[in-house]
Design an enzyme around this catalytic site. Structure first.
Site, PDB file in Angstrom:
ATOM      1  N   MET A 137       8.197 -33.854  -5.385  1.00  0.00           N
ATOM      2  CA  MET A 137       6.992 -34.414  -6.018  1.00  0.00           C
ATOM      3  C   MET A 137       7.270 -34.673  -7.484  1.00  0.00           C
ATOM      4  O   MET A 137       7.873 -33.848  -8.155  1.00  0.00           O
ATOM      5  CB  MET A 137       5.859 -33.391  -5.880  1.00  0.00           C
ATOM      6  N   ASP A 154       5.093 -37.359 -10.681  1.00  0.00           N
ATOM      7  CA  ASP A 154       3.786 -37.621 -11.312  1.00  0.00           C
ATOM      8  C   ASP A 154       2.555 -37.536 -10.405  1.00  0.00           C
ATOM      9  O   ASP A 154       2.574 -38.035  -9.279  1.00  0.00           O
ATOM     10  CB  ASP A 154       3.735 -39.058 -11.852  1.00  0.00           C
ATOM     11  N   ARG A 164       5.006 -50.594 -15.972  1.00  0.00           N
ATOM     12  CA  ARG A 164       4.609 -49.684 -14.883  1.00  0.00           C
ATOM     13  C   ARG A 164       3.411 -48.786 -15.225  1.00  0.00           C
ATOM     14  O   ARG A 164       2.942 -48.740 -16.328  1.00  0.00           O
ATOM     15  CB  ARG A 164       5.794 -48.808 -14.480  1.00  0.00           C
ATOM     16  N   ASP A 165       3.012 -48.051 -14.192  1.00  0.00           N
ATOM     17  CA  ASP A 165       2.061 -46.951 -14.272  1.00  0.00           C
ATOM     18  C   ASP A 165       0.646 -47.390 -14.677  1.00  0.00           C
ATOM     19  O   ASP A 165       0.080 -46.894 -15.674  1.00  0.00           O
ATOM     20  CB  ASP A 165       2.577 -45.856 -15.233  1.00  0.00           C
ATOM     21  N   GLU A 195       5.627 -43.996 -20.768  1.00  0.00           N
ATOM     22  CA  GLU A 195       5.267 -43.965 -19.344  1.00  0.00           C
ATOM     23  C   GLU A 195       3.856 -43.394 -19.179  1.00  0.00           C
ATOM     24  O   GLU A 195       3.329 -42.709 -20.055  1.00  0.00           O
ATOM     25  CB  GLU A 195       6.263 -43.100 -18.562  1.00  0.00           C
TER      26      GLU A 195
HETATM   27  C1  FRU Z   1       7.357 -40.878 -14.826  1.00  0.00           C
HETATM   28  C2  FRU Z   1       7.924 -41.986 -13.958  1.00  0.00           C
HETATM   29  C3  FRU Z   1       6.995 -43.181 -13.967  1.00  0.00           C
HETATM   30  C4  FRU Z   1       7.325 -43.852 -12.674  1.00  0.00           C
HETATM   31  C5  FRU Z   1       7.610 -42.682 -11.759  1.00  0.00           C
HETATM   32  C6  FRU Z   1       8.666 -42.938 -10.723  1.00  0.00           C
HETATM   33  O1  FRU Z   1       7.757 -39.601 -14.486  1.00  0.00           O
HETATM   34  O2  FRU Z   1       9.210 -42.327 -14.415  1.00  0.00           O
HETATM   35  O3  FRU Z   1       7.104 -44.003 -15.090  1.00  0.00           O
HETATM   36  O4  FRU Z   1       6.265 -44.636 -12.214  1.00  0.00           O
HETATM   37  O5  FRU Z   1       8.011 -41.610 -12.588  1.00  0.00           O
HETATM   38  O6  FRU Z   1       8.734 -41.890  -9.804  1.00  0.00           O
END
Ligand code: FRU
Length: 516
Positions: A59, A61, A189-190, A245
């Site tokens: 696991m 984020d 992303r994110d 991120e």
């Molecule tokens: C942060 C990250 C995010 C990405 C995800 C990939 O921990 O690098 O930016 O979406 O993990 O698992």
């Protein structure tokens, strides 16, 4: 049942880094069968009791933290097949109290042409018609025959009922064409969405600009499905690492608050010692003009492991944050471990004088049992107290000098302790520095084991609330003015606690076992 849109069926034979691709929804079905079996091989007491760990495998984020149809939902970055990071799925769990989590079947698999290299982090909102909308980062391999080919990131949607999610036929909804000048399509992303008061939707996402640094883009949508770029809401001027991120943006106690996880941060005095760290930036947000004016910044967590937090607004108005209780630079694998990665305890947030305060969700108090209390215990040298032990506990310490004239040199509390192991917090009042040290917790790797934090302490007084849950400690300092979090994989038999002072300290202790 999860039904694939026609467009997806016809695209099943995709190119996945040179390999002919997988059968789309079969991938999700396989993962669901696999995780159901794998979960059975992990005994309950081999996991944390009230911190969410993956149903199987790995696991990272928290994703899509939400309250939907009467339950808290938490999705997470998930590789069911291994205890290491790999092609990302979305794991899924629900809870009514944020502490007992029930696993649901994995929600997303990297099974579509636009996300075959991974379904990266994202968020959820409820649509006007009551369905739940997920927005996540789809990752694919760049379509060019070159050594420099890389992964490309776009934003994609899936819509569901709280268990089954169907990917949107028009994915991706945000891609390179949605980016402002110079925006990198490799680092985009994110997405974190929210619903505005007028019923429309907004979203922030992280993007790397021309200068190589992270920035937060704002997008808007009338219906959750059609999105358009608005502006750069906040940009890294070089003070906070390189790429950013997992942004979150919300209003708290009248201020605009950004939570961001910058990569490769440089330390600044006693702030930002984590490399890949977390920051909280507060300021004024003028919603009509979409203008954010920065006022304060601080680390969110001053310990060793905490990253990529996400928040929700709970139905009762609390802003609650949960983070990945891990840091990319300190992945400790123990040989026996059948899972990897845990979430932090959900924390209630507030702002006081521009500082972010955190406290464990009040739901925890319902599970406090067997209180053991001591007041005005003189500590000089080593002290152990009857009834003070355990690895699933909530313990508050108040320390102060016993002698008004001479300040003590050092106070320490050791826990997860036996003859061989311990982890400790120690405090030197002359420097006002609190240190966590897990060097002797059983780790065989020379990774970072210590972290220091400058705390607010007047005349040698300090308040510490420690939450232990088998494999972690979260220390809430001075009623949550700062937090230090660390994981450790010490054998559970090591459940001793002791106190130490160089000099003379008076100590109050209230300890509860957490029965959950
Ligand atoms: C942060 C990250 C995010 C990405 C995800 C990939 O921990 O690098 O930016 O979406 O993990 O698992």
């Amino acid at each position: 049942m999860f039904v694939l849109p026609d467009t997806m069926e016809s695209n099943l034979m995709m190119k996945d880094n040179g390999v002919i691709g997988d059968m789309s929804s079969q991938k999700l079905k396989d993962a669901r069968i696999f995780e159901t079996e794998a979960e059975k091989k992990i005994k309950k007491d081999e996991r944390p009791a009230f911190h969410l760990s993956p149903r199987a495998g790995w696991m990272n984020d928290p994703n899509g933290f939400s309250y939907y149809k009467g339950k808290y939902h938490l999705f997470y970055q998930y590789n069911p097949y291994d205890t290491k990071w790999g092609p990302m799925y979305w794991g899924h769990a629900v809870s009514t109290d944020l502490l007992h989590w029930e696993y649901l079947p994995a929600a997303l698999a990297p099974d579509a042409p636009y996300d075959c290299r991974g379904c990266f982090s994202g968020s959820t909102v409820e649509l006007a018609d009551g369905r739940q909308l997920l927005m996540y980062t789809g990752v694919v391999w760049e379509d060019k025959e070159s050594e420099e080919a890389r992964e490309i990131q776009t934003q994609c949607l899936a819509i569901g009922d709280g268990v089954e999610y169907e990917k949107y036929a028009d994915n991706p909804v945000l891609d390179a064409a949605s980016l402002p000048a110079g925006g990198s399509r490799y680092d985009f992303r994110d997405p974190k969405m929210w619903r505005k008061k007028d019923g429309t939707y907004a979203c922030v996402a992280a993007n790397r600009g021309e200068n190589g640094r992270g920035r937060i883009l704002l997008f808007s949508s009338p219906d959750g499905l059609n999105w358009r770029y608005e502006k750069v809401l906040f940009a890294n001027d070089g003070r906070f690492g390189t790429m950013w991120e997992c942004p979150d943006f919300f209003e708290l106690d009248g201020k605009g608050v950004f939570l961001i996880s910058p990569m490769e941060m440089l330390p600044r005095e006693m702030e930002y010692h984590n490399g890949n760290g977390t920051i909280c930036v507060t300021g004024n947000y003028d919603e009509d003009a979409n203008m954010f004016t920065e006022e304060t910044d601080q680390a969110i967590d001053y310990g060793i492991e905490f990253y990529a937090p996400q928040t929700i607004l709970a139905p009762d108005g609390r802003r609650i944050m949960i983070g990945w209780m891990q840091n990319w630079d300190t992945l400790i694998y123990s040989r026996e471990q059948k899972w990897f990665g845990q979430m932090s305890i959900p924390r209630e947030l507030s702002l006081r004088d521009g500082r972010l305060y955190q406290r464990p969700v009040r739901e925890l108090e319902a599970f406090q049992s067997d209180p053991v209390e001591y007041h005005d215990v003189p500590v000089s040298g080593l002290v152990q107290l009857d009834g003070i032990s355990g690895r699933m506990i909530d313990m508050e310490l108040v320390i102060r000098p016993a002698d008004q004239e001479t300040l003590y040199q050092k106070f320490a509390v050791r826990f997860a302790q036996d003859e061989m192991y311990h982890t400790a917090f120690s405090f030197r009042p002359s420097e006002s520095v609190l240190r966590v040290d897990r060097k002797f917790s059983g780790s065989r790797k020379a990774i970072i084991h210590q972290r220091r934090c400058r705390v607010n302490s007047k005349d040698g007084r300090l308040k510490l609330r420690l939450i232990l849950d088998r494999f972690s400690v979260e220390a809430f300092i001075n009623d949550g003015e700062q937090v230090m979090t660390a994981t450790f994989y010490t054998p559970q038999e090591a459940d001793g606690i002791s106190f130490f002072a160089d000099g003379k300290v008076l100590l109050d202790v209230v300890k509860y076992d957490i029965m959950i």
